[in-house]
Design a protein around this motif. Structure first.
Motif, PDB file in Angstrom:
ATOM      1  N   ASN A   1       0.857  -1.185   0.000  1.00  0.00           N
ATOM      2  CA  ASN A   1       0.000   0.000   0.000  1.00  0.00           C
ATOM      3  C   ASN A   1       0.898   1.243   0.000  1.00  0.00           C
ATOM      4  O   ASN A   1       1.525   1.563   1.008  1.00  0.00           O
ATOM      5  N   ALA A   2       0.949   1.931  -1.144  1.00  0.00           N
ATOM      6  CA  ALA A   2       1.881   3.060  -1.285  1.00  0.00           C
ATOM      7  C   ALA A   2       1.582   4.171  -0.285  1.00  0.00           C
ATOM      8  O   ALA A   2       2.497   4.762   0.297  1.00  0.00           O
ATOM      9  N   ARG A   3       0.315   4.454  -0.055  1.00  0.00           N
ATOM     10  CA  ARG A   3      -0.054   5.530   0.860  1.00  0.00           C
ATOM     11  C   ARG A   3       0.348   5.185   2.287  1.00  0.00           C
ATOM     12  O   ARG A   3       0.900   6.028   3.017  1.00  0.00           O
ATOM     13  N   ALA A   4       0.079   3.953   2.705  1.00  0.00           N
ATOM     14  CA  ALA A   4       0.432   3.532   4.058  1.00  0.00           C
ATOM     15  C   ALA A   4       1.947   3.506   4.252  1.00  0.00           C
ATOM     16  O   ALA A   4       2.468   3.933   5.296  1.00  0.00           O
ATOM     17  N   MET A   5       2.681   3.034   3.239  1.00  0.00           N
ATOM     18  CA  MET A   5       4.138   2.975   3.366  1.00  0.00           C
ATOM     19  C   MET A   5       4.756   4.371   3.403  1.00  0.00           C
ATOM     20  O   MET A   5       5.770   4.585   4.068  1.00  0.00           O
ATOM     21  N   LEU A   6       4.136   5.328   2.690  1.00  0.00           N
ATOM     22  CA  LEU A   6       4.636   6.705   2.762  1.00  0.00           C
ATOM     23  C   LEU A   6       4.477   7.260   4.169  1.00  0.00           C
ATOM     24  O   LEU A   6       5.367   7.942   4.687  1.00  0.00           O
ATOM     25  N   LYS A   7       3.351   6.939   4.809  1.00  0.00           N
ATOM     26  CA  LYS A   7       3.152   7.365   6.196  1.00  0.00           C
ATOM     27  C   LYS A   7       4.193   6.722   7.114  1.00  0.00           C
ATOM     28  O   LYS A   7       4.727   7.373   8.021  1.00  0.00           O
ATOM     29  N   LEU A   8       4.470   5.435   6.879  1.00  0.00           N
ATOM     30  CA  LEU A   8       5.468   4.754   7.707  1.00  0.00           C
ATOM     31  C   LEU A   8       6.867   5.321   7.454  1.00  0.00           C
ATOM     32  O   LEU A   8       7.671   5.418   8.391  1.00  0.00           O
ATOM     33  N   MET A   9       7.166   5.692   6.214  1.00  0.00           N
ATOM     34  CA  MET A   9       8.467   6.302   5.913  1.00  0.00           C
ATOM     35  C   MET A   9       8.623   7.621   6.663  1.00  0.00           C
ATOM     36  O   MET A   9       9.691   7.901   7.227  1.00  0.00           O
ATOM     37  N   ASN A  10       7.562   8.427   6.682  1.00  0.00           N
ATOM     38  CA  ASN A  10       7.629   9.695   7.416  1.00  0.00           C
ATOM     39  C   ASN A  10       7.827   9.465   8.906  1.00  0.00           C
ATOM     40  O   ASN A  10       8.633  10.138   9.557  1.00  0.00           O
ATOM     41  N   GLY A  11       7.077   8.489   9.449  1.00  0.00           N
ATOM     42  CA  GLY A  11       7.232   8.174  10.867  1.00  0.00           C
ATOM     43  C   GLY A  11       8.598   7.606  11.181  1.00  0.00           C
ATOM     44  O   GLY A  11       9.208   7.929  12.214  1.00  0.00           O
ATOM     45  N   ALA A  12       9.096   6.740  10.295  1.00  0.00           N
ATOM     46  CA  ALA A  12      10.415   6.144  10.501  1.00  0.00           C
ATOM     47  C   ALA A  12      11.512   7.195  10.444  1.00  0.00           C
ATOM     48  O   ALA A  12      12.487   7.141  11.196  1.00  0.00           O
ATOM     49  N   ASP A  13      11.356   8.173   9.548  1.00  0.00           N
ATOM     50  CA  ASP A  13      12.365   9.223   9.429  1.00  0.00           C
ATOM     51  C   ASP A  13      12.432  10.070  10.697  1.00  0.00           C
ATOM     52  O   ASP A  13      13.524  10.404  11.179  1.00  0.00           O
ATOM     53  N   MET A  14      11.281  10.398  11.257  1.00  0.00           N
ATOM     54  CA  MET A  14      11.253  11.164  12.500  1.00  0.00           C
ATOM     55  C   MET A  14      11.858  10.359  13.645  1.00  0.00           C
ATOM     56  O   MET A  14      12.613  10.884  14.470  1.00  0.00           O
ATOM     57  N   ALA A  15      11.535   9.058  13.682  1.00  0.00           N
ATOM     58  CA  ALA A  15      12.097   8.207  14.735  1.00  0.00           C
ATOM     59  C   ALA A  15      13.612   8.087  14.594  1.00  0.00           C
ATOM     60  O   ALA A  15      14.354   8.105  15.587  1.00  0.00           O
TER      61      ALA A  15
END
Length: 450
Positions: A209-223
C-alpha cells in the motif's frame, strides 16, 4: 562585507551567511536550517527526453516542460531569499558547493542556474574542500603535510574523500561515491520493520500500500532523527490502514540491529579507499563528518573504531558544515575584492581516471590510465604507442570513468575520439586531441614513439 555560501545537495539545500568575520547557517521561513531540495508541481509529471536532454513533462490543462536546471533555479532562489531575509539587505555574492564527481557540464549547469536565481557566483568549490574550510584545516598550518578524510553520508549518497593538506593547499588524493546507500536506506529499513510490526499486531499487510508505506516512511524518518540523541523513540501513525492507528516504540539497539548490514556497507568504502590510495588509518590525521546521516551514533562509533587515535571532527552539525565552509570561502573572496584578504587559488583536477584505449597482441582491449583521479589540470602526459609498419596517422580513444546513479560498478564512457594534429618531430609522434562535444582543445597531449 556580507557574502553567502550555499550547499546544494542531492536531497537538501543549506545556506550560510558570512558577516562580521564569522559564518553561520540561517533558517528558512519555516524555521528549518536545512531545506528539502524539492519543487512540487500540481500537475501529473514524468521525465521525458526533449532535444536529447531530460525534462519534466507536466500534463494538465496544458502540457509544459521544465528542465532540471529550472528546478535548481527555484531552489537556489529560495536559498537566496532565506539568506537575504537574515541579512536584511540585497546580497548576491555567493560560493556554491558541488560534489567532487561533478563533470564540467554539470558544474556549468549549476552555475547557470545560480546566476538565473540572482546570485553572482564568486566560485564553485568542491564539498570536501568546503568541509575543511569550515574547521579551519590548513589555515593554521603554513608548512608540513597532513592527510584528512572527509566522510559524507547524505540522503541518497555516500562520499568518502582523502585529501592531502600542505601549507594551506588541499589536494584530493582519491575519492569514492556510492549512490546506492544514504540516509533514506536506513529510513526504508526501519519502515519495513514497522510494516512487519503492524502486520503482526493487526494481521494486515500494508507493504504493498503506497499511501500507508509513505506514512510509515515519514514516521520512521522522524524516529531515526530522534534515535540520534535518545535511547528510544516512539512512532505514531494516525489512521495507517482502514482507520486503524499504529503506535510502536523503537529502541536504538533495535534500530542498530535492523541496519547492521547498512552500517557495514557505509564503512567499508573507507578501507577500500585507503588501500587504493596507499595509506593506512594511522596516516590519517583528521576525519571530518558531513551529511545529515553522519549524525547516527553507531556510525560515528564505527568510524572512531577504525581511527582509534585520530581526531573525529563532528562538533559542527554535519548537515550544515559544508554550507559554513562555502560561506567562509565567500567571505575570503569578497574580502579579496576590497583588498583586505590574501589571494586564494583554485586548481581544477580530474574528477576520475582518464584512460587511453589500446589493443594488445591478442587483439584484446586494454585501458591505460593517463591521468589518475585528482590530477591537477591542465596536465601533460607522455605515453608510448607501438604499431606495425610506418604510421602516417592514427585515431585515439580516450575514456573517463563515470559512476552510474543506480549504484552500478564503474563503467567507461567516451571522452574524446578526434585527433586533430599528428606529426613526427624529434623521432616521436606528437598527438593533440579535441573534445567533440565542445570543440575545445583537450588539456591532454600525448607523445608517442614512432
Amino acid at each position: 562585507m556580507a557574502a553567502i555560501g550555499v550547499h546544494f545537495g542531492y536531497t537538501c539545500a543549506c545556506v550560510a551567511i558570512f558577516k562580521d568575520g564569522r559564518a553561520e547557517v540561517v533558517a528558512n521561513d519555516a524555521g528549518d536550517r536545512v531545506t528539502p531540495a524539492v519543487v512540487a508541481y500540481r500537475d501529473t509529471e514524468q521525465v521525458v527526453n526533449k532535444g536529447e536532454k531530460p525534462v519534466y513533462e507536466m500534463t494538465g490543462e496544458m502540457t509544459r516542460h521544465v528542465a532540471p536546471q529550472d528546478v535548481a533555479k527555484l531552489i537556489l532562489h529560495k536559498m537566496k531569499e532565506t539568506a537575504q531575509s537574515a541579512l536584511g539587505a540585497d546580497v548576491t555574492e555567493a560560493v556554491i558547493t558541488v560534489p567532487f564527481e561533478f563533470a564540467h557540464a554539470q558544474k556549468a549547469a549549476l552555475r547557470a542556474a545560480a546566476e538565473a536565481a540572482g546570485f553572482r557566483v564568486l566560485r564553485l568549490i568542491h564539498e570536501p574542500a568546503a568541509a575543511l574550510l569550515a574547521y579551519g584545516i590548513g589555515q593554521d598550518c603554513p608548512s608540513g603535510k597532513s592527510h584528512v578524510l572527509v566522510y559524507k553520508l547524505g540522503g541518497t549518497s555516500l562520499s568518502v574523500t582523502v585529501l592531502q593538506v600542505n601549507g594551506g593547499m588541499f589536494r584530493v588524493l582519491n575519492t569514492h561515491t556510492d549512490h546506492s546507500i544514504g540516509g533514506e536506506s536506513f529510513t526504508s529499513a526501519l519502515a519495513q520493520h514497522l510494516a512487519a510490526e503492524f502486520k503482526r499486531s493487526f494481521k494486515q499487510d500494508v507493504s504493498s500500500n503506497a499511501r500507508a508505506m509513505l506514512k510509515l516512511m515519514n514516521g520512521a524518518d522522524m524516529a531515526k532523527h530522534s534515535l540520534s540523541t535518545l535511547g528510544s523513540a516512539n512512532c505514531f501513525v494516525d489512521s495507517l490502514h482502514d482507520g486503524m492507528d499504529f503506535d510502536c516504540n523503537i529502541s536504538r539497539a533495535r534500530f542498530e540491529l535492523l541496519c547492521s548490514s547498512l552500517f557495514n556497507k557505509s564503512v567499508q568504502p573507507i578501507r577500500s579507499l585507503l588501500e587504493t590510495t596507499g595509506l593506512s588509518t594511522s596516516d590519517i590525521n583528521k576525519v571530518v563528518l558531513c551529511g545529515g546521516s553522519a549524525r547516527i551514533p553507531r556510525l560515528q562509533q564505527m568510524i572512531k573504531d577504525l581511527f582509534a587515535d585520530v581526531e573525529l571532527l563532528s562538533s559542527a552539525p554535519p548537515d550544515e558544515v559544508i554550507a559554513v565552509g562555502a560561506a567562509m570561502e565567500a567571505g575570503l573572496l569578497v574580502g579579496r575584492e576590497i583588498g583586505s584578504s590574501p589571494e586564494s587559488v583554485t586548481v581544477e583536477a580530474c574528477v576520475s581516471d582518464i584512460l587511453l584505449k589500446e589493443v594488445d597482441e591478442t587483439g584484446a582491449e586494454v585501458f591505460s590510465v593517463l591521468l589518475p583521479s585528482g590530477t591537477p589540470l591542465p596536465a601533460r602526459r607522455h605515453h608510448i604507442l607501438s604499431g606495425p609498419g610506418r604510421l602516417a596517422s592514427l585515431c585515439l580513444e580516450l575514456y573517463q570513468k563515470t559512476t552510474e546513479h543506480c549504484g552500478l560498478d564503474l563503467v567507461f564512457g567516451p571522452l574524446c575520439v578526434c585527433v586533430t594534429c599528428v606529426c613526427f618531430r624529434d623521432g616521436s609522434l606528437h598527438v593533440s586531441c579535441v573534445e567533440q562535444n565542445s570543440g575545445k582543445t583537450e588539456a591532454i597531449s600525448i607523445s608517442a614513439a614512432s
